[in-house]
Design an enzyme around this catalytic site. Structure first.
Site, PDB file in Angstrom:
ATOM      1  N   GLY A 123      18.063 -34.152 136.165  1.00  0.00           N
ATOM      2  CA  GLY A 123      17.112 -33.628 135.174  1.00  0.00           C
ATOM      3  C   GLY A 123      16.066 -32.692 135.736  1.00  0.00           C
ATOM      4  N   GLY A 124      16.294 -32.129 136.941  1.00  0.00           N
ATOM      5  CA  GLY A 124      15.329 -31.167 137.494  1.00  0.00           C
ATOM      6  C   GLY A 124      13.961 -31.808 137.610  1.00  0.00           C
TER       7      GLY A 124
ATOM      8  CG  ASP B  37      15.413 -26.610 143.181  1.00  0.00           C
ATOM      9  OD1 ASP B  37      15.117 -26.288 142.016  1.00  0.00           O
ATOM     10  OD2 ASP B  37      16.134 -27.582 143.451  1.00  0.00           O
TER      11      ASP B  37
ATOM     12  NE  ARG C 145      16.611 -29.476 147.919  1.00  0.00           N
ATOM     13  CZ  ARG C 145      16.734 -29.331 146.610  1.00  0.00           C
ATOM     14  NH1 ARG C 145      17.725 -29.891 145.958  1.00  0.00           N
ATOM     15  NH2 ARG C 145      15.854 -28.641 145.940  1.00  0.00           N
TER      16      ARG C 145
ATOM     17  CB  SER D  25      14.480 -31.744 145.845  1.00  0.00           C
ATOM     18  OG  SER D  25      15.168 -32.527 144.902  1.00  0.00           O
ATOM     19  CB  SER D  26      12.208 -32.875 140.963  1.00  0.00           C
ATOM     20  OG  SER D  26      11.463 -31.701 140.915  1.00  0.00           O
TER      21      SER D  26
ATOM     22  CB  THR E 244      20.928 -33.297 139.452  1.00  0.00           C
ATOM     23  OG1 THR E 244      20.421 -32.049 139.831  1.00  0.00           O
ATOM     24  CG2 THR E 244      20.480 -34.415 140.321  1.00  0.00           C
TER      25      THR E 244
ATOM     26  CG  ASN F 105      19.289 -25.949 141.027  1.00  0.00           C
ATOM     27  OD1 ASN F 105      18.621 -26.874 140.562  1.00  0.00           O
ATOM     28  ND2 ASN F 105      18.819 -24.713 141.070  1.00  0.00           N
TER      29      ASN F 105
ATOM     30  CB  THR G 230      21.876 -31.471 142.497  1.00  0.00           C
ATOM     31  OG1 THR G 230      21.842 -30.554 141.415  1.00  0.00           O
ATOM     32  CG2 THR G 230      21.036 -30.940 143.629  1.00  0.00           C
TER      33      THR G 230
END
Ligand code: DON
Length: 574
Positions: free
Chosen positions: A469-470, A419, A105, A448-449, A377, A397, A395
């Site tokens: 998809g966030g 984020d 990340r 993050s998700s 992503t 983002n 991603t």
């Protein structure tokens, strides 16, 4: 292997690569959405990416080799999200049954500070966190690739050469890619005062060649110098110059100091299956564990597939899990995330105590639980016939990230700083809110998700799944697993099923078209506000044949795969 034979094998492999590469450049293979394979399969956002990965498997590479080759190819052919200037997460299982979770990340630059996106009135300026140089986090993708490479088998150049060729010679873009590049033309011009490959005088058309010579040169540096071809020397210098020329704050020290971090994955049982997913700094795995833990006692399989009753239970679990996300989840290196407590079965049962089977619970009546009392992503799914499974979500983002292209180096930089929680209670681009747990601090990773996930059955491979998809990522993965495990859907049916999403705030169900009117009417009667949206996620799935019991016996295993129907996503295998 004797040297001579080794040399011959290499020559043959080079020729095979040349033949494959020529065909990549000649034309975009059409997307393949469903397939059944015995030896290995790659599912991702682009037909080129899938084909390159599958060819690596055929050449003797394992799932890690294929995943790396596909990821590098996506940095060229899927620039809206595939990247070397972004970051992501990998969850994998090797043939020996060992699990890895690798965190690559992005990190906040050392000069970042908590209120960096607040204006003089204390209001959050989300343009700064979402576009241009101040939105850029220190990229982790290249460190991630070399972290994964420890488990790979083939020489690195074999994995990166197809990407280099595609960047240097160009590739034919699809209609959707042409439309996307045209839509972002103004942004590319605004954020780059030099020519970039993504801008053409006239509009892009389907079948046009997108050629990226500067990116090819950067990839060659990575091939020849390893991670230091990115984090040091000319590439690092160009990145810092590009960013600082417009007031950005990334320095050479940020790049030189970047390391991918191994994590302990989130692992839990759901109806007899072992689910393995990504821990903080992603909220993905914990949300998945919470949502699945909350619905597990409800026997959802006895309710109709996508019935109002089933959706109601799942949405209430989503609402409560996302309330916890806002308060408790952040980078564990900076904030103590109460992981065990959030996944505790008693805690999750208590969270659903006020569930009303007839009515929606308003989000205003739901807060984060009290755990301290107890103490664009893109996803790549790869499996081979040795039992290696790789699930990577990566991603920039937003689409094309910050839209900033590193001058002379040809790659896009992320806008991952968005984020973070710019200010407590202020929603980011996905409407997510947060507080202290996810406030900006130098060197910290933004929450993050992303939710790259593996499912095992009796310790053997069962499913590889993930999506972009966030904030909708964990709910799409959640629904996909439920669709397959509880409702017996095929991967194709699970990708096609309309998705729905609740994230506590805003208090509404986002949903795709496709649910019967009787179902949406019932949900409205229960008190839900519904917001129809255009496409939730792009879920890629590999499911091992149940009749084989998921046994990873070479050559005998069957894998059913599905690429999402919402985009150009595709799969390839053999
Ligand atoms: O890490 C996250 O959760 C987001 N940056 C992911 C962004 C994303 O999925 C965009 N694609 N639709």
């Amino acid at each position: 292997m004797p040297k001579k034979i080794h040399h011959c094998v290499n020559v043959i492999l080079v020729w095979i690569s040349i033949i494959f590469i020529s065909s990549y450049v000649a034309g975009q293979p059409g997307p393949v959405k469903n397939g059944h394979f015995e030896n290995g399969v790659v599912v991702c956002a682009s037909a080129y990416g899938a084909q390159i990965g599958a060819d690596i498997l055929k050449q003797g590479g394992n799932a890690y080799d294929a995943a790396i080759a596909t990821q590098l190819a996506l940095a060229v052919v899927y620039p809206q999200a595939g990247n070397i200037g972004g970051g992501g997460f990998m969850v994998a299982r090797n043939a020996k049954g060992q699990i890895q979770a690798l965190d690559f990340r992005e990190r906040a630059p050392l000069k970042a500070f908590r209120d960096m996106y607040l204006d003089s009135n204390g209001a959050a300026d989300l343009h700064k966190s979402q576009d241009g140089v101040l939105s850029v986090g220190v990229p982790g993708a290249v460190a991630g690739i070399f972290g994964m490479y420890k488990y790979a088998r083939l020489p690195f150049e074999k994995l990166i050469n197809p990407a280099i060729e595609l960047a240097a010679k160009g590739f034919k873009i699809t209609a959707a890619e042409a439309a996307l590049l045209n839509r972002f033309k103004k942004d590319f011009e605004r954020y780059n005062d030099y020519p970039v490959a993504f801008v053409k005088k006239t509009d892009w058309q389907q079948g046009d060649l997108l050629i990226q010579p500067e990116l090819a040169a950067t990839l060659k540096k990575i091939r020849d110098q390893g991670a230091s071809g990115f984090y040091q020397g000319e590439t690092a210098q160009s990145l810092v110059e590009t960013v600082t020329a417009s007031g950005g704050i990334i320095g050479l020290k940020d790049l030189d100091g970047y390391q991918a971090t191994p994590r302990t994955p989130v692992s839990f049982d759901y109806h007899g299956y072992q689910i393995i997913s990504f821990p903080p700094p992603s909220s993905g795995g914990l949300l998945l564990a919470q949502m699945m833990g909350m619905i597990a006692p409800f026997n959802i399989d006895t309710m109709g597939f996508l019935s109002a009753k089933a959706i109601h239970i799942m949405v209430e679990a989503e609402r409560r899990a996302y309330a916890d996300r806002a308060k408790y989840m952040g980078d564990p290196d900076y904030f103590q995330v109460p992981e065990k407590e959030l996944m505790n079965q008693h805690y999750l049962a208590a969270r659903m105590k006020d569930f009303n089977p007839q009515k929606a619970t308003p989000s205003s009546a739901v807060n984060a639980g009290n755990v301290y009392e107890h103490n664009e992503t893109t996803h790549i799914a790869v499996a081979d016939n040795q039992g290696n499974l790789v699930s990577i979500t990566t991603t920039l983002n937003g689409n094309f990230g910050s839209r900033v292209v590193v001058k002379g180096a040809g790659f896009l930089l992320n806008d991952e700083m968005d984020d973070f929680s710019a200010k407590p209670g202020v929603p980011n681009m996905f409407g997510a809110v947060g507080g202290v747990a996810n406030q900006i601090e130098p060197g910290k990773r933004m929450l993050s998700s992303m939710c790259p996930t593996l499912v095992l059955k009796k310790g053997q491979p069962y499913m590889v799944v993930g999506t972009p998809g966030g904030t909708t990522i964990p709910t799409s993965v959640f629904q996909t697993i439920v669709d397959i495990i509880d409702y017996g859907k095929t991967p194709g049916q699970a990708t096609e099923a309309p998705k729905f999403h609740h994230q506590w705030l805003p208090d509404q169900i986002m949903l795709e078209d496709g649910l019967p009117v009787a179902v949406t009417d019932s949900l409205v009667q229960m008190g839900y506000a519904l917001k129809t949206v255009n496409g939730i996620g792009r879920t890629e799935i590999i499911l091992f044949d149940q009749k084989a019991g998921g046994k990873a016996s070479p050559g005998k295993i069957g894998m059913q795969a599905a690429a999402d129907i919402r985009g150009d996503d595709s799969l390839a295998g053999y």
